[in-house]
Write a protein that holds these residues in place. Structure first.
Motif, PDB file in Angstrom:
ATOM      1  N   THR A  11       0.699  -1.230  -0.097  1.00 13.97           N
ATOM      2  CA  THR A  11      -0.044  -0.019  -0.007  1.00 13.97           C
ATOM      3  C   THR A  11       0.811   1.374   0.045  1.00 13.97           C
ATOM      4  OG1 THR A  11      -1.562  -1.153   1.156  1.00 13.97           O
ATOM      5  CG2 THR A  11      -1.943   1.262   1.148  1.00 13.97           C
ATOM      6  N   PRO A  12       0.654   2.345  -1.020  1.00 11.98           N
ATOM      7  CA  PRO A  12       1.408   3.504  -0.780  1.00 11.98           C
ATOM      8  C   PRO A  12       1.311   4.015   0.508  1.00 11.98           C
ATOM      9  CG  PRO A  12      -0.023   3.395  -2.848  1.00 11.98           C
ATOM     10  CD  PRO A  12      -0.604   2.270  -1.941  1.00 11.98           C
ATOM     11  N   ARG A  13       2.456   4.622   1.160  1.00 13.46           N
ATOM     12  CA  ARG A  13       2.363   5.276   2.168  1.00 13.46           C
ATOM     13  C   ARG A  13       2.172   6.731   2.073  1.00 13.46           C
ATOM     14  NH1 ARG A  13       7.048   1.689   1.793  1.00 13.46           N
ATOM     15  NH2 ARG A  13       6.615  -0.315   2.914  1.00 13.46           N
ATOM     16  N   THR A  14       1.428   7.174   3.128  1.00  8.01           N
ATOM     17  CA  THR A  14       1.072   8.583   3.530  1.00  8.01           C
ATOM     18  C   THR A  14       1.352   9.048   4.632  1.00  8.01           C
ATOM     19  OG1 THR A  14      -1.162   7.949   3.953  1.00  8.01           O
ATOM     20  CG2 THR A  14      -0.802   8.573   1.737  1.00  8.01           C
ATOM     21  N   GLY A  15       0.987  10.259   4.889  1.00  5.89           N
ATOM     22  CA  GLY A  15       1.428  10.943   6.381  1.00  5.89           C
ATOM     23  C   GLY A  15       3.003  11.379   6.416  1.00  5.89           C
ATOM     24  N   PRO A  16       3.152  11.969   7.678  1.00  4.96           N
ATOM     25  CA  PRO A  16       4.545  12.463   7.890  1.00  4.96           C
ATOM     26  C   PRO A  16       5.711  11.521   7.729  1.00  4.96           C
ATOM     27  CG  PRO A  16       3.042  13.125   9.487  1.00  4.96           C
ATOM     28  CD  PRO A  16       2.214  12.069   8.762  1.00  4.96           C
ATOM     29  N   PRO A  17       6.795  12.060   7.138  1.00  2.76           N
ATOM     30  CA  PRO A  17       7.920  11.011   7.029  1.00  2.76           C
ATOM     31  C   PRO A  17       8.403  10.478   8.202  1.00  2.76           C
ATOM     32  CG  PRO A  17       8.598  13.031   6.220  1.00  2.76           C
ATOM     33  CD  PRO A  17       7.132  13.108   6.526  1.00  2.76           C
ATOM     34  N   SER A  18       9.101   9.338   8.189  1.00  4.44           N
ATOM     35  CA  SER A  18       9.608   8.764   9.484  1.00  4.44           C
ATOM     36  C   SER A  18      11.033   9.523   9.728  1.00  4.44           C
ATOM     37  CB  SER A  18       9.959   7.468   9.387  1.00  4.44           C
ATOM     38  OG  SER A  18       8.793   6.510   9.585  1.00  4.44           O
ATOM     39  N   VAL A  19      11.568  10.081   8.415  1.00  7.28           N
ATOM     40  CA  VAL A  19      12.947  10.844   8.459  1.00  7.28           C
ATOM     41  C   VAL A  19      12.901  11.848   7.308  1.00  7.28           C
ATOM     42  CG1 VAL A  19      15.262  10.705   8.027  1.00  7.28           C
ATOM     43  CG2 VAL A  19      14.310   8.782   9.376  1.00  7.28           C
ATOM     44  N   ASP A  20      12.858  12.926   7.726  1.00 10.29           N
ATOM     45  CA  ASP A  20      12.901  14.145   6.712  1.00 10.29           C
ATOM     46  C   ASP A  20      14.184  14.917   6.694  1.00 10.29           C
ATOM     47  OD1 ASP A  20      12.089  16.119   4.928  1.00 10.29           O
ATOM     48  OD2 ASP A  20      10.449  16.831   5.975  1.00 10.29           O
ATOM     49  N   ILE A  21      15.078  14.980   5.757  1.00 10.67           N
ATOM     50  CA  ILE A  21      16.080  15.425   5.665  1.00 10.67           C
ATOM     51  C   ILE A  21      16.298  16.734   4.935  1.00 10.67           C
ATOM     52  CG2 ILE A  21      18.934  15.276   5.033  1.00 10.67           C
ATOM     53  CD1 ILE A  21      18.309  12.133   5.556  1.00 10.67           C
ATOM     54  N   ARG A  22      16.536  17.895   5.184  1.00 13.41           N
ATOM     55  CA  ARG A  22      16.256  18.918   4.220  1.00 13.41           C
ATOM     56  C   ARG A  22      17.451  19.914   4.376  1.00 13.41           C
ATOM     57  NH1 ARG A  22      11.745  18.897   7.705  1.00 13.41           N
ATOM     58  NH2 ARG A  22      12.516  20.751   8.828  1.00 13.41           N
ATOM     59  N   GLY A  23      18.063  20.130   3.085  1.00 12.61           N
ATOM     60  CA  GLY A  23      19.234  20.757   3.258  1.00 12.61           C
ATOM     61  C   GLY A  23      20.330  20.520   3.869  1.00 12.61           C
ATOM     62  N   VAL A  24      20.806  19.345   4.225  1.00 14.09           N
ATOM     63  CA  VAL A  24      21.694  19.085   5.185  1.00 14.09           C
ATOM     64  C   VAL A  24      23.204  19.187   4.390  1.00 14.09           C
ATOM     65  CG1 VAL A  24      22.821  17.176   6.519  1.00 14.09           C
ATOM     66  CG2 VAL A  24      20.489  17.769   6.857  1.00 14.09           C
ATOM     67  N   VAL A  67      24.423  11.952  11.333  1.00 15.98           N
ATOM     68  CA  VAL A  67      23.661  13.098  11.414  1.00 15.98           C
ATOM     69  C   VAL A  67      22.232  12.523  11.828  1.00 15.98           C
ATOM     70  CG1 VAL A  67      22.686  14.944  10.295  1.00 15.98           C
ATOM     71  CG2 VAL A  67      24.985  14.431  10.183  1.00 15.98           C
ATOM     72  N   VAL A  68      21.619  11.777  11.042  1.00 15.55           N
ATOM     73  CA  VAL A  68      20.215  11.308  11.119  1.00 15.55           C
ATOM     74  C   VAL A  68      19.947  10.441  12.558  1.00 15.55           C
ATOM     75  CG1 VAL A  68      18.462   9.635  10.274  1.00 15.55           C
ATOM     76  CG2 VAL A  68      19.775  10.912   8.819  1.00 15.55           C
ATOM     77  N   ALA A  69      20.948   9.681  13.101  1.00 16.19           N
ATOM     78  CA  ALA A  69      20.875   9.198  14.377  1.00 16.19           C
ATOM     79  C   ALA A  69      21.189  10.265  15.218  1.00 16.19           C
ATOM     80  CB  ALA A  69      22.227   8.186  14.243  1.00 16.19           C
ATOM     81  N   GLY A  70      21.643  11.249  15.055  1.00 20.83           N
ATOM     82  CA  GLY A  70      21.695  12.295  16.444  1.00 20.83           C
ATOM     83  C   GLY A  70      23.105  12.285  16.824  1.00 20.83           C
ATOM     84  N   LEU A  71      23.916  11.313  16.105  1.00 17.31           N
ATOM     85  CA  LEU A  71      25.352  11.085  16.686  1.00 17.31           C
ATOM     86  C   LEU A  71      26.270  12.235  16.329  1.00 17.31           C
ATOM     87  CD1 LEU A  71      25.854   7.362  15.936  1.00 17.31           C
ATOM     88  CD2 LEU A  71      25.268   8.438  18.081  1.00 17.31           C
ATOM     89  N   ASP A  72      25.728  12.999  15.224  1.00 20.52           N
ATOM     90  CA  ASP A  72      26.615  14.130  14.955  1.00 20.52           C
ATOM     91  C   ASP A  72      25.608  15.119  14.460  1.00 20.52           C
ATOM     92  OD1 ASP A  72      28.538  15.936  14.195  1.00 20.52           O
ATOM     93  OD2 ASP A  72      29.460  14.377  12.838  1.00 20.52           O
TER      94      ASP A  72
END
Length: 264
Positions: A11-24, A67-72
């Motif tokens: 099924t196509p997924r909707t709603g807020p993303p689990s990970v949203d990386i913006r201009g990193v 970066v995604v993990a919050g380790l950096d």
């Protein structure tokens, strides 16, 4: 022969993303010694999606995962996650040698304040999920390399699915977790990972430099350029009728990225 997973009916997924990386972007050092590891990376990973980050060695894949993990922390840009602490699995199992397999799996639950009986029950469930029933009392040195990685996967799943109470799918970040294993063990564990991912609905962001592994595992393959890492192209594997052809296409793109870096 490696197996593939038919995801055409998902099924196509909707709603807020689990990970949203913006201009990193991420810069190490300063002045003349500064090294730009990432430059303006944008990427969204939907709940329950399996995404592979593909690229040559040194392109910033692990940096982005950290970066995604919050380790950096990013030098610029933002990362939003659906969970406070994603689970991370590395190439080395990194099990605590003085703890049994079961106690290693229990560790993130213990740190989260889960009661003894509940965390022991959850550890047994997760060890069964990775096909290690009856081995909870074994110490890491009593297990093969592949078994230790299964324990590490169970521990990561405990952190990803056993702590957060929001009901959202857990987030599992994997940094070339099968890279140190022999080819046969790697093939088996890739199949096991797909089975576990299907069973748990966990969101997976998986780092690899292996094109075949990325095509086999991911629903979406994201290619990063050589340093500084930028998103070059993406492929939806569910829409690919010919996996061998997709493998050749991605391999060609990866070679071009590497060649362009060498020419530069």
């Amino acid at each position: 022969m490696t197996a593939t997973l038919d995801r055409a009916g998902r099924t196509p997924r909707t709603g807020p993303p689990s990970v949203d990386i913006r201009g990193v972007s991420k810069v190490f050092g300063s002045g003349a010694d500064a090294v730009v590891a990432l430059d303006g990376v944008d990427l969204r990973v939907q709940p329950g999606e399996f995404v592979c980050l593909l690229g040559a060695s040194g392109c910033g894949k692990t940096t982005l995962l950290n970066v995604v993990a919050g380790l950096d922390q990013p030098t610029a840009g933002e990362v939003e996650r659906s969970v406070a602490r994603p689970a991370v699995m590395f190439q080395e199992a990194a099990l605590l040698p003085w703890l049994s397999a079961g106690r290693n799996v229990e560790l993130p639950l213990r740190l989260a304040g889960v009661g003894r009986a509940a965390r022991r029950r959850r550890a047994e469930e997760l060890l069964a999920l990775v096909r290690l029933e009856g081995l909870a009392d074994k110490r890491p040195h009593e297990l093969s390399g592949g078994m230790r990685q299964r324990v590490a996967l169970a521990r990561a799943l405990a952190a990803a699915t056993g702590v957060d109470e929001s009901g959202e799918p857990g987030v599992l970040l994997m940094d070339e977790p099968f890279g140190a294993l022999d080819a046969i063990t790697r093939d088996v564990l890739q199949a096991e990972l797909l089975r576990v991912w299907e069973a748990t609905g966990t969101t997976v962001l998986f780092v690899t430099h292996d094109v075949r592994e990325s095509v086999r595992l991911a629903e979406r393959v994201v290619l990063l350029s050589s340093r500084p890492g930028r998103v070059v192209r993406e492929w939806e594997t569910r829409e690919a009728p010919d996996r061998d052809g997709l493998h050749e296409t991605i391999t060609g793109e990866l070679r071009e990225v590497i060649s362009a870096h060498a020419r530069g």
